[in-house]
Design a protein around this motif. Structure first.
Motif, PDB file in Angstrom:
ATOM      1  N   ARG A  57       0.844  -1.193   0.000  1.00  0.00           N
ATOM      2  CA  ARG A  57       0.000   0.000   0.000  1.00  0.00           C
ATOM      3  C   ARG A  57       0.874   1.235   0.000  1.00  0.00           C
ATOM      4  N   PHE A  58       0.522   2.147  -0.891  1.00  0.00           N
ATOM      5  CA  PHE A  58       1.295   3.372  -1.001  1.00  0.00           C
ATOM      6  C   PHE A  58       0.763   4.417  -0.043  1.00  0.00           C
ATOM      7  N   ASP A  59       1.626   5.360   0.263  1.00  0.00           N
ATOM      8  CA  ASP A  59       1.189   6.540   0.990  1.00  0.00           C
ATOM      9  C   ASP A  59       0.248   7.336   0.088  1.00  0.00           C
ATOM     10  N   ILE A  60      -0.813   7.882   0.680  1.00  0.00           N
ATOM     11  CA  ILE A  60      -1.814   8.616  -0.101  1.00  0.00           C
ATOM     12  C   ILE A  60      -1.179   9.835  -0.765  1.00  0.00           C
ATOM     13  N   PHE A  62       1.501  10.116  -2.455  1.00  0.00           N
ATOM     14  CA  PHE A  62       1.927   9.835  -3.820  1.00  0.00           C
ATOM     15  C   PHE A  62       0.775  10.119  -4.785  1.00  0.00           C
ATOM     16  N   TYR A  63      -0.419   9.740  -4.348  1.00  0.00           N
ATOM     17  CA  TYR A  63      -1.606   9.921  -5.194  1.00  0.00           C
ATOM     18  C   TYR A  63      -1.901  11.405  -5.411  1.00  0.00           C
ATOM     19  N   VAL A  64      -1.769  12.182  -4.331  1.00  0.00           N
ATOM     20  CA  VAL A  64      -2.025  13.625  -4.467  1.00  0.00           C
ATOM     21  C   VAL A  64      -1.002  14.246  -5.415  1.00  0.00           C
ATOM     22  N   CYS A  66       0.481  12.782  -7.787  1.00  0.00           N
ATOM     23  CA  CYS A  66       0.150  12.325  -9.137  1.00  0.00           C
ATOM     24  C   CYS A  66      -1.013  13.123  -9.713  1.00  0.00           C
ATOM     25  N   LEU A  67      -2.008  13.413  -8.858  1.00  0.00           N
ATOM     26  CA  LEU A  67      -3.142  14.228  -9.306  1.00  0.00           C
ATOM     27  C   LEU A  67      -2.654  15.611  -9.749  1.00  0.00           C
ATOM     28  N   PHE A  69       0.253  16.321 -10.765  1.00  0.00           N
ATOM     29  CA  PHE A  69       1.009  16.135 -12.008  1.00  0.00           C
ATOM     30  C   PHE A  69       0.076  16.085 -13.219  1.00  0.00           C
ATOM     31  N   VAL A  70      -1.024  15.334 -13.101  1.00  0.00           N
ATOM     32  CA  VAL A  70      -1.937  15.199 -14.239  1.00  0.00           C
ATOM     33  C   VAL A  70      -2.503  16.563 -14.629  1.00  0.00           C
ATOM     34  N   ILE A  71      -2.851  17.371 -13.621  1.00  0.00           N
ATOM     35  CA  ILE A  71      -3.395  18.700 -13.911  1.00  0.00           C
ATOM     36  C   ILE A  71      -2.381  19.537 -14.695  1.00  0.00           C
ATOM     37  N   ASP A 116       0.932  19.582   0.444  1.00  0.00           N
ATOM     38  CA  ASP A 116       0.849  18.361  -0.367  1.00  0.00           C
ATOM     39  C   ASP A 116       2.154  18.053  -1.085  1.00  0.00           C
TER      40      ASP A 116
END
Lengths: 161, 172
Positions: A57-60, A62-64, A66-67, A69-71, A116
């Motif tokens: 399980r990744f740390d949340i 990383f997801y933020v 990545c979000l 980054f996508v923006i 973040d």
């Protein structure tokens, strides 16, 4: 214009063929013909032997990241057509894109302010700065009083973050 | 010869797209699905390239392969399920997925059949070669469609703030 894509396609195909040919065909010719043993696929001075599965399980955060980054990925895409026509359109186009980027800079400021993009661990072990100031306090209580004011800042950031 | 090459390229990319999409939906492990999806995105980008839509092709690579797919992988790694439990095979999911897929298909088919392909500039003037679209899009965005262009940055800002907040747990 499809010709340009043909060039890219050829480049990709050639690259793939190059790798496959080297690893499969030429490698087969060059490598030694000794018998396969389990030792041969063991890690040899390439870091620690692994343990556990790779599916962790990744740390949340990383997801933020990545979000975010996508923006900004999408933002860059909008700037591609702008860059192509910047010269003929001149300063007006520059100002228009500046407004575009400035609005998104607010978003960057927001995630920055909210922590973040900070890389201080939220839980588990404490932030390096925090640990350092604690050690100061334990080792030399007198020096903790006169410690630079920048030191306690990471402590509060880690606690709020 | 030229037309044959284009057709060959189109059907190859279509085969890659459909084949990898099937693989993505039927793979046992969700990680394999994600990798198959990468091939699907590349196939679609290839189709865009074959059809002379250069900006869309680059967009497909940059956003979908470079961004969305990574996001998807992170999404997989964030859940606390064991990898083998990922496939939820309940009938209710199938119904929902079928409705979504049908609606997407009908929408796309409606849009494709409603577009006047024969009036595209490179077909009407007989050059049979599409012009690079990036400069045209840039020109349109910065002159006639300036408001949507600037509005896009506001939409992206709202999405960024909202997504970051939700991902943090929606409390701060």
């Amino acid at each position: 214009m499809q010709q340009d894509f043909l060039t890219i396609l050829m480049f990709m195909l050639f690259g793939a063929a190059f790798v496959v040919l080297n690893m499969v065909a030429i490698g087969r010719l060059l490598r030694s013909k000794t018998k396969y043993t389990a030792q041969k696929s063991a890690t040899y001075e390439c870091g620690e032997p692994t343990f556990g599965g790779a599916f962790i399980r990744f740390d949340i955060r990383f997801y933020v990241i990545c979000l975010v980054f996508v923006i900004f990925d999408v933002e860059v895409l909008f700037l591609f057509p702008w860059a192509v026509v910047l010269k003929p359109l001149g300063w007006l186009a520059f100002i228009e894109a500046f407004v575009f980027v400035a609005v998104l800079a607010v978003g960057l400021a927001y995630v920055w302010r909210k922590g973040d993009v900070d890389w201080i661990p939220l839980h588990g072990h404490q932030a390096p700065g925090a640990r350092l100031s604690e050690m100061d306090a334990v080792a030399a209580p007198s020096s903790a009083v006169t410690a630079p004011s920048s030191n306690p800042a990471p402590v509060t950031a880690a606690a709020d973050g | 010869m030229e037309g044959l090459g284009i057709q060959l390229a189109f059907y190859s990319f279509a085969a890659v797209t459909i084949g990898s999409a099937l693989l993505a939906t039927m793979a046992k492990k969700i990680v394999n699905s994600a990798f198959a999806l990468m091939a699907t995105f590349f196939g679609v980008a290839g189709i865009y390239g074959v059809l002379g839509s250069d900006f869309m092709a680059v967009t497909q690579i940059v956003v979908y392969v470079g961004g969305i797919l990574i996001l998807l992988c992170f999404g997989m790694l964030l859940t606390d399920r064991v990898p083998d439990e990922f496939r939820v095979r309940s009938p209710r999911r199938y119904v929902g997925a079928s409705i979504a897929a049908t609606l997407t298909f009908v929408g796309l088919a409606w849009a494709i059949s409603g577009t006047a392909w024969a009036r595209l500039p490179h077909i009407t003037d007989g050059s049979a070669e599409a012009l690079p679209t990036t400069a045209l899009i840039g020109n349109a965005l910065l002159t006639d469609y300036l408001l949507p262009f600037e509005f896009a940055s506001i939409v992206l800002l709202v999405v960024l703030v909202g997504a970051a907040r939700v991902a943090r747990g929606g409390t701060r």
